[in-house]
Design an enzyme around this catalytic site. Sequence first.
Site, PDB file in Angstrom:
ATOM      1  N   HIS A 236      21.971  19.513  15.277  1.00 56.07           N
ATOM      2  CA  HIS A 236      21.216  18.537  15.470  1.00 56.07           C
ATOM      3  C   HIS A 236      20.996  18.134  16.911  1.00 56.07           C
ATOM      4  O   HIS A 236      21.034  17.109  17.263  1.00 56.07           O
ATOM      5  CB  HIS A 236      21.360  17.358  14.638  1.00 56.07           C
ATOM      6  CG  HIS A 236      20.025  16.258  14.432  1.00 56.07           C
ATOM      7  ND1 HIS A 236      20.095  15.392  13.414  1.00 56.07           N
ATOM      8  CD2 HIS A 236      19.006  16.234  15.148  1.00 56.07           C
ATOM      9  CE1 HIS A 236      18.628  14.941  13.395  1.00 56.07           C
ATOM     10  NE2 HIS A 236      18.208  15.284  14.630  1.00 56.07           N
TER      11      HIS A 236
ATOM     12  N   GLU B 161      24.041  15.248   7.102  1.00 54.45           N
ATOM     13  CA  GLU B 161      24.493  15.442   8.315  1.00 54.45           C
ATOM     14  C   GLU B 161      25.726  14.446   8.679  1.00 54.45           C
ATOM     15  O   GLU B 161      25.731  13.242   8.299  1.00 54.45           O
ATOM     16  CB  GLU B 161      23.462  15.233   9.388  1.00 54.45           C
ATOM     17  CG  GLU B 161      22.552  16.295   9.354  1.00 54.45           C
ATOM     18  CD  GLU B 161      21.295  16.122  10.388  1.00 54.45           C
ATOM     19  OE1 GLU B 161      21.517  15.100  11.353  1.00 54.45           O
ATOM     20  OE2 GLU B 161      20.432  16.866  10.652  1.00 54.45           O
TER      21      GLU B 161
END
Length: 311
Positions: A283, A262
């Site tokens: 997220h 990420e």
Amino acid sequence: MPDIVITEFMDAPSVARLAERFDTVYDPGLAERAERIPRLLARARALVVRNRTSVTDELLAEAPRLRIVGRLGVNLDNIDLAAAEARGVTVVPAVGTGDDSVAEYVVAMVLHLLRGAFAATGEVAGGAWPRTRLIGREASGKTLGLVGYGAVARKTAARARALGMTIAAFDPFVPAGDPAWGDATRAETLPALLAAADAVSLHVPLTEATRHLVDAAALSAMRPDAVLINAARGGVVDEAALAGALRAGAIAGAALDVFEVEPLPRSAGAVFADCPNLVLTPHIAGVTEESNARIGAMIADAVISSLEGNA
């Protein structure tokens, strides 16, 4: 030099509370400019981060006055807890503040994936009328399978029950006699849960035991009409195996809010190209306006208590 360094986004009222009391540097882009952080920490007593700032032993060594690290969230994978403890630095996560947001996200994705009709705006606006193709399924009467049955899973279960869903869960760390099982079926094994569920939601931390817990074998244990939601931790799902299962029709859909890397780079995201009935989000399951305010308030309280209590 600042007393407090905040390296990622935090709600404005909480930043203001801290800045009223202490010399505070708030730069939500510092996580992408990590080389600037050590200098700012030379005299800092508090560091506030989310999940993209790596709090390593090397970084802590640059902050000899540091007393507290506030984590705007609950996952502590990016913080060297042993190093913090050895240096007398308290690490405070915002436990419980995002539970409601995650629970709502999971239930929303269950509804979205089972119904399968909410991505047709372009078609309908363009004159198409795909009613037959977009006949989906109701959540009522279906089984939601929860992998892990902690606080967030139980809040998710409560919302799913309100929609008429039946709850089953697999969690070897919740004893069979725990009262929590009163409203849920306790699966003895993960494959048994996967085989029984219409929708599967993951609620486990990322550990060596859970890395790629949902791999090709686990996906093959799911029913072909079942859907999968991961708003827990990136790495719990084998992303390539999931993409293959979606393309092969081995499962009916998936939603991922977390990823092994990420932010998800284009190269890694390419594995999901042309996957049917797939939702990818960055997220944000636990981040709403309301939860962001709760998270910020909890961490601001902890920082103020630490610094004013040990002036």
